[in-house]
Design a protein around this motif. Structure first.
Motif, short mmCIF file in Angstrom:
data_model
loop_
_atom_site.label_atom_id
_atom_site.label_comp_id
_atom_site.label_asym_id
_atom_site.label_seq_id
_atom_site.Cartn_x
_atom_site.Cartn_y
_atom_site.Cartn_z
N LEU A 10 -6.57 4.93 3.82
CA LEU A 10 -7.82 4.47 3.24
C LEU A 10 -7.55 3.34 2.26
CD1 LEU A 10 -9.93 7.62 2.32
CD2 LEU A 10 -10.48 5.84 3.96
N ASN A 11 -8.36 2.32 2.31
CA ASN A 11 -8.33 1.27 1.31
C ASN A 11 -9.26 1.73 0.20
OD1 ASN A 11 -8.68 -1.04 -0.23
ND2 ASN A 11 -8.46 -2.40 1.54
N HIS A 12 -8.69 2.31 -0.85
CA HIS A 12 -9.48 2.95 -1.90
C HIS A 12 -10.42 1.98 -2.61
CE1 HIS A 12 -7.21 6.63 -1.39
NE2 HIS A 12 -6.10 5.92 -1.40
N ALA A 13 -10.06 0.71 -2.67
CA ALA A 13 -10.95 -0.27 -3.30
C ALA A 13 -12.20 -0.49 -2.44
CB ALA A 13 -10.21 -1.58 -3.53
N VAL A 14 -12.05 -0.48 -1.13
CA VAL A 14 -13.20 -0.68 -0.24
C VAL A 14 -14.12 0.55 -0.26
CG1 VAL A 14 -13.91 -1.11 2.15
CG2 VAL A 14 -11.96 -2.33 1.19
N LEU A 42 -4.69 -6.03 2.35
CA LEU A 42 -4.86 -5.03 3.39
C LEU A 42 -6.27 -4.94 3.96
CD1 LEU A 42 -2.71 -2.33 1.59
CD2 LEU A 42 -2.03 -3.74 3.55
N THR A 43 -7.24 -5.54 3.29
CA THR A 43 -8.62 -5.46 3.75
C THR A 43 -8.78 -6.08 5.13
OG1 THR A 43 -9.47 -5.45 1.49
CG2 THR A 43 -11.00 -6.14 3.21
N ALA A 56 -13.61 1.38 10.40
CA ALA A 56 -12.39 0.56 10.29
C ALA A 56 -12.33 -0.19 8.97
CB ALA A 56 -12.29 -0.40 11.47
N LYS A 57 -13.47 -0.58 8.44
CA LYS A 57 -13.47 -1.35 7.19
C LYS A 57 -12.91 -0.56 6.00
CE LYS A 57 -18.22 -0.20 5.94
NZ LYS A 57 -19.56 -0.74 5.71
#
Length: 123
Positions: A10-14, A42-43, A56-57
Motif C-alpha cells: 500500500l502507498n500509505h500517502a495515497v 512509487l505512485t 491499483a492507485k
C-alpha cells in the motif's frame, strides 16, 4: 549471494494515512542506508500490473536489485565498502517509514494500516 526483493504494498500517502512514506535499504554490518524510494517515486507503479483495477492507485510495485530493471521501478544496491554499498556476501534489511497522518498530525495507528512486507527472491 545475489538477491532481489520485490514489493507490492500500500502507498500509505495515497490512502490518506500518511503525508509521507518510504522504504530504505540498509547494510546489516555497517547499518548504512544506501538508498530509498518515497511515495512520490512509487505512485502509479501498480497500474501496469493491475490494469483497469480501481484499487491499483493505492498500491505500489518496486524492486530492490543489483541492476536497474527497465520494466519496474528499481532501487539499485551497489557493492562497496562502508556507506557506499553492500557487498554481495553481506546481509541487508529494509526499513519502512510512515509519517504524519493528516487527520491527527501524528503517525498513523498501527491498528489502522497494513504492515509493509518484502518478498526475498534468491537465484
Amino acid at each position: 549471494m545475489e538477491y532481489k526483493y520485490i514489493f507490492c504494498q500500500l502507498n500509505h500517502a495515497v490512502t490518506g494515512k500518511a503525508t509521507y512514506s518510504n522504504f530504505g535499504v540498509y547494510g546489516q554490518k555497517a547499518l548504512n542506508g544506501i538508498g530509498g524510494l518515497t511515495n512520490v517515486d512509487l505512485t502509479g507503479t501498480a497500474d501496469k500490473f493491475l490494469p483497469d483495477n480501481p484499487h491499483a492507485k493505492y498500491l505500489y510495485v518496486a524492486k530492490v536489485a543489483r541492476e536497474e530493471d527497465p520494466d519496474m521501478v528499481t532501487l539499485v544496491v551497489p557493492s562497496g565498502v562502508g556507506p557506499y554499498g553492500i557487498e554481495p556476501d553481506e546481509s541487508c534489511f529494509i526499513g519502512f517509514r510512515i509519517y504524519v497522518e493528516p487527520e491527527t498530525g501524528v503517525g498513523p495507528s498501527w491498528s489502522e494500516i497494513l504492515y509493509d512486507q518484502a518478498i526475498k527472491i534468491n537465484p
